[in-house]
Motif scaffolding. Structure first.
Motif, PDB file in Angstrom:
ATOM      1  N   LEU A   1       0.882  -0.856  -0.039  1.00  0.00           N
ATOM      2  CA  LEU A   1      -0.166   0.136  -0.138  1.00  0.00           C
ATOM      3  C   LEU A   1       0.789   1.269   0.278  1.00  0.00           C
ATOM      4  O   LEU A   1       1.686   1.701   0.698  1.00  0.00           O
ATOM      5  CB  LEU A   1      -1.107  -0.211   0.802  1.00  0.00           C
ATOM      6  CG  LEU A   1      -2.114   0.466   1.205  1.00  0.00           C
ATOM      7  CD1 LEU A   1      -3.166  -0.501   0.133  1.00  0.00           C
ATOM      8  CD2 LEU A   1      -2.692   0.460   2.458  1.00  0.00           C
TER       9      LEU A   1
ATOM     10  N   LYS B   1      -2.738   1.916   9.078  1.00  0.00           N
ATOM     11  CA  LYS B   1      -4.232   1.391  10.130  1.00  0.00           C
ATOM     12  C   LYS B   1      -4.846   0.986   9.020  1.00  0.00           C
ATOM     13  O   LYS B   1      -5.621  -0.378   8.929  1.00  0.00           O
ATOM     14  CB  LYS B   1      -4.697   2.315  10.155  1.00  0.00           C
ATOM     15  CG  LYS B   1      -5.979   2.158  10.837  1.00  0.00           C
ATOM     16  CD  LYS B   1      -6.862   3.792  11.662  1.00  0.00           C
ATOM     17  CE  LYS B   1      -8.559   3.589  11.500  1.00  0.00           C
ATOM     18  NZ  LYS B   1      -8.357   2.502  13.388  1.00  0.00           N
ATOM     19  N   SER B   2      -4.564   1.126   7.829  1.00  0.00           N
ATOM     20  CA  SER B   2      -6.095   0.586   6.471  1.00  0.00           C
ATOM     21  C   SER B   2      -4.961  -0.841   6.214  1.00  0.00           C
ATOM     22  O   SER B   2      -6.148  -2.050   5.477  1.00  0.00           O
ATOM     23  CB  SER B   2      -5.643   1.502   5.172  1.00  0.00           C
ATOM     24  OG  SER B   2      -4.179   1.590   5.033  1.00  0.00           O
ATOM     25  N   ILE B   3      -3.794  -1.299   7.049  1.00  0.00           N
ATOM     26  CA  ILE B   3      -3.798  -2.977   6.507  1.00  0.00           C
ATOM     27  C   ILE B   3      -3.538  -3.345   7.948  1.00  0.00           C
ATOM     28  O   ILE B   3      -2.927  -4.575   8.239  1.00  0.00           O
ATOM     29  CB  ILE B   3      -2.377  -2.575   5.569  1.00  0.00           C
ATOM     30  CG1 ILE B   3      -1.306  -1.667   6.811  1.00  0.00           C
ATOM     31  CG2 ILE B   3      -1.906  -2.168   4.575  1.00  0.00           C
ATOM     32  CD1 ILE B   3       0.187  -1.603   6.060  1.00  0.00           C
TER      33      ILE B   3
ATOM     34  N   LYS C   1       0.498  10.435   7.611  1.00  0.00           N
ATOM     35  CA  LYS C   1      -0.257   9.351   6.056  1.00  0.00           C
ATOM     36  C   LYS C   1       0.540   8.343   6.147  1.00  0.00           C
ATOM     37  O   LYS C   1      -0.007   6.881   6.439  1.00  0.00           O
ATOM     38  CB  LYS C   1       0.705   9.982   4.951  1.00  0.00           C
ATOM     39  CG  LYS C   1      -0.327   9.192   3.779  1.00  0.00           C
ATOM     40  CD  LYS C   1      -1.427   9.956   3.736  1.00  0.00           C
ATOM     41  CE  LYS C   1      -1.680   8.830   2.076  1.00  0.00           C
ATOM     42  NZ  LYS C   1      -0.929   9.097   0.644  1.00  0.00           N
TER      43      LYS C   1
ATOM     44  N   SER D   1      -1.829   5.847   8.914  1.00  0.00           N
ATOM     45  CA  SER D   1      -2.965   6.266   8.207  1.00  0.00           C
ATOM     46  C   SER D   1      -3.556   4.625   7.129  1.00  0.00           C
ATOM     47  O   SER D   1      -4.013   4.049   7.534  1.00  0.00           O
ATOM     48  CB  SER D   1      -3.442   7.738   7.785  1.00  0.00           C
ATOM     49  OG  SER D   1      -4.476   6.966   6.690  1.00  0.00           O
ATOM     50  N   VAL D   2      -1.694   4.540   6.641  1.00  0.00           N
ATOM     51  CA  VAL D   2      -1.795   3.439   5.487  1.00  0.00           C
ATOM     52  C   VAL D   2      -1.659   2.479   6.969  1.00  0.00           C
ATOM     53  O   VAL D   2      -1.982   1.752   6.035  1.00  0.00           O
ATOM     54  CB  VAL D   2      -0.420   3.825   4.666  1.00  0.00           C
ATOM     55  CG1 VAL D   2      -0.358   2.756   4.246  1.00  0.00           C
ATOM     56  CG2 VAL D   2      -0.404   4.670   3.844  1.00  0.00           C
TER      57      VAL D   2
END
Lengths: 721, 57
Positions: free
Chosen positions: A188, A653-655, A647, A650-651
């Motif tokens: 990501l 967290k998304s993974i 950022k 945030s990335v």
């Protein structure tokens, strides 16, 4: 002339050898780069001063450049040269599209240049042999698809019903490398040059070594076996010893190789069943590998006397012999008790170079010495120089491997050595390094010999080519291939023969063999929720620690330091209790490492004060006498990029990393606050410069985090589970 | 989710055994087939393919 119909039966066509010549030049050019960088990093290992304190050429940044150049640039271009030459002739058809060939060539060179420009700048994912960042990964995928379309298009336009065994190996290479690359490169992006793998910890380790092992299998083994099955019969003037054996060899290899990846993770926190799976299949791999080696060597039956006179055969015989040695040594090293000694040591380096220099290198050299006179309709300039190349290369590899075997076994034994009272014989890790340091010089001499031989080859081939003109395309006439037979046994045709005549079905069967093995060895670990038991004691990295971790990855620290304590007496005495899978559950990517030139760092946090790390990174010898680690002065002048942290979190967290919304929102101020505290502590210890915004502080914060949660958990009431 | 639950309770130690069984079946089947009687000439012809290109010029 490309293609022309003469009459209803015959078609005239010529082969595209221009693309082969292009890949030949690229092989030679990138081979020189790969070997030169190899010599440089061997020199840096022998004496740290040759890092020159320059970040772009320090070991941790050049080593990925060396491996990528050797694998994807040198071996890759050699494979493409061989595939383009042999496929056209075996299929009796010009390549499907000259334009696609051209895009493939220039696209691949662009990828290599991108790698050469990004890796020295520390732009890396941090996974061995898969370091390249996501835009380059996408480029690789696109160019690989171009190659595949061109290759399969040629198969479908062929004028030879039967698909010779070399083509099978090329098919397996193309489809499997595509699967491996795509699955392992799912990252990501944070920015154009930074991304995080979607896998973490033990799962990332399993996927990475499924990829890493099979990149060796399907990028450095199967295509070279295809080349062996084509070029050895050509050079010997005899058909392959046993075509039947080649069929068994192919299917057994394709089916078995995929399972063996976990042998890179023995004694780690990977589940035991997966380790056993990897070990068992690795040992079984000896059978098909040696079947192939024997098939290759026996192809020279009745022609052995020519090996004495012909350099091409010398290189092929030695290359195939190295293949046999490597494929015996590899399975032996996959036996747990042997692996315990060999893993993390220079024994692995010896093993890898036996395969890369001996098998891939010598097969490539043999092929180039055979191809150049054909492609330019000329004679080899000097057989004596080619023979000199052979002997220099051979003794260079032997010197390299002997020194690294000795270094690996020596260090492995020293690290596990216990005195009669059960204490470590060599408690200081650096003792084991200084003991083997002289062997690094011998390795360097071996590498220099190999490189010198390679330079002789370049001179010899350039002299051969100079004055000669590229051979004119020969016009061939062949009947158009009649429609493929329907599936089913026809008189005189075996089912396997019919499958071979139907490339789509053959390819699907190959993919099925690869996918079944991949699914059975990967999916349980990827999908099972029980694999890593969540434990609230283990917390995600703070924003500053995450930034420090990215610096750790950027500098290639994982190339010399592991983060995985194995469950052995010697290791637990040296580093503490064995690593738990929870300790790396938020690690995108995992940083378990594969080599210990320095000690394991899984629990280094809290072992030394911040000041120790501050001095250590400035000059390791200030705190560890005789250390061979390079200096990292730029970490003290370059500023930490705080702006990107929100950022990044945030990335993450998304993974799957459980950062709260508040942690993400306040990533930058929190990081600055933590950096300020560390800087104040250092200031109190006598550091008289304002360094709160410098990279060294972020790195220290990360190093101090390693093992901290484990320590807190065991210190808490109730202790460790 | 259902797949995850199934896999979470799957006896993973069966995998090496299943893998070995599949491989051995494939290996034995392949070996028996390629060494079947009467196939010598077929394989002899095929193995000549790399050497046949010069004849087509």
């Amino acid at each position: 002339m490309a293609e022309k119909q003469v009459n209803s039966q015959l078609e005239q066509f010529s082969y595209d050898d221009g693309i082969v010549r292009k890949f030949f030049f690229a092989t030679v050019l990138w081979g020189a780069v790969a070997f030169l960088v190899g010599v440089i990093i061997a020199l840096q290992m022998a004496n740290w001063k040759f890092n020159f304190g320059l970040q772009w050429i320090t070991f941790g940044r050049l080593r990925p450049l060396h491996t990528n150049a050797a694998i994807f640039a040198f071996a890759g271009n050699a494979v493409f040269a061989g595939i383009y030459y042999s496929s056209q002739r075996l299929l009796k058809a010009r390549m499907f599209s000259d334009l696609l060939s051209c895009i493939h060539f220039w696209g691949w060179q662009l990828i290599i240049v991108s790698a050469a420009l990004t890796l020295p700048f520390g732009i890396t994912v941090g996974k061995e042999y898969a370091e390249l960042e996501w835009p380059i990964d996408i480029g690789i995928t696109v160019i690989w698809v171009v190659f595949a379309v061109n290759f399969f298009g040629t198969i479908f336009r062929r004028r030879e019903r039967h698909i010779y065994v070399a083509i099978w190996f090329y098919i397996a290479t193309i489809v499997t490398v595509a699967i491996l690359h795509i699955v392992n490169s799912i990252n990501l992006p944070v920015s154009i040059w930074k991304s995080y793998p979607i896998y973490a910890g033990v799962q990332d380790a399993l996927v990475q070594w499924w990829y890493g092992h099979n990149a060796v299998a399907f990028f450095l083994t199967t295509p070279f076996l295809g080349l062996m099955y084509y070029f050895m019969p050509k050079a010997a003037g005899k058909p392959v010893y046993s075509y039947r054996l080649s069929i068994v060899h192919f299917w057994a290899l394709v089916f078995l190789y995929i399972w063996a990846g976990p042998h890179h993770l023995l004694y780690t926190s990977l589940p035991d069943w997966a380790q056993t799976l990897g070990s068992v299949f690795s040992v079984v791999l000896i059978a098909p590998s040696w079947g192939g080696m024997i098939n290759g060597l026996l192809t020279l039956r009745g022609a052995w006397h020519r090996v004495r006179e012909e350099p091409v055969l010398k290189f092929f015989v030695a290359g195939v012999t190295f293949y046999g040695m490597s494929t015996f040594e590899g399975p032996m090293m996959s036996i747990k008790s042997v692996n315990l000694l060999a893993h993390y040591t220079d024994w692995i380096i010896a093993h890898v170079h036996g395969g890369a220099l001996g098998w891939n290198g010598f097969m490539t050299f043999g092929m180039l010495y055979w191809l150049v006179p054909k492609l330019w309709k000329t004679k080899l300039y000097s057989t004596a120089l080619a023979n000199a190349h052979f002997w220099l290369g051979l003794f260079g590899i032997v010197l390299y491997m002997l020194s690294m075997w000795a270094a690996g076994i020596t260090q492995g034994l020293m690290l596990r050595g216990l005195d009669p009272t059960g204490h470590l014989l060599y408690p200081d890790f650096v003792e084991t390094v200084t003991k083997i340091a002289p062997l690094f010089w011998i390795r360097l001499i071996g590498g220099l010999m190999f490189f010198t031989g390679f330079l002789l080859m370049i001179y010899n081939l350039i002299k051969s080519i100079s004055g000669a003109e590229a051979a004119e395309a020969v016009v061939h006439s062949e009947p158009r291939l009649s429609p493929a037979p329907a599936i089913g046994v026809k008189p005189g045709e075996s089912p396997h023969r019919i499958i071979e005549g139907l490339p789509a079905i053959f390819t699907v069967l190959t993919v099925v063999a690869v996918l079944v093995a991949s699914a059975m060895s990967l999916l349980p670990a990827l999908l099972s929720e029980d694999l890593v038991e969540a434990n609230p004691a283990f917390k995600p990295y703070s924003a500053l620690e995450l930034q420090g971790r990215d610096l750790y990855v950027r500098e290639g620290c994982y190339l010399c330091h592991s983060q995985m304590i194995r469950p052995t007496h010697a290791e637990t005495l040296r580093y503490g209790p064995a690593s738990l899978s929870q300790e790396s559950m938020y690690d995108h990517p995992f940083q378990w490492g594969s080599k210990r030139t320095g000690p394991d760092l899984a629990r280094v946090g809290g072992k030394y004060p911040d000041l120790w790390h501050f001095r250590h990174m400035m000059d390791p010898r200030e705190v560890v006498a005789n250390s061979i680690m390079p200096t990292y002065p730029w970490l003290y002048s370059q500023k930490t990029d705080f702006g990107v942290l929100q950022k990044k979190l945030s990335v993450m967290k998304s993974i799957g990393v459980p950062y709260t919304a508040e942690e993400i929102e306040k990533a930058e101020p929190n990081a600055r606050e933590q950096a300020k505290r560390i800087a104040e502590g250092l200031s109190a210890s006598g550091v008289n410069v304002d360094i709160a915004d410098k990279e060294i502080v972020a790195l220290i914060s990360y190093l101090q985090k390693l093992g901290r949660d484990y320590r807190n958990m065991t210190a808490a009431p109730g202790g460790a589970k | 989710m259902m797949m995850r639950e199934v896999l979470s309770h799957f006896q993973l130690t069966y995998l090496p055994i299943a893998g070995m069984f599949i491989f051995l079946s494939l290996f034995i089947g392949c070996t028996v087939w390629v060494w079947r009687t009467g196939s010598s000439q077929v394989y002899k012809d095929i193995s000549e393919l790399p050497l046949s290109e010069e004849k087509t010029a």
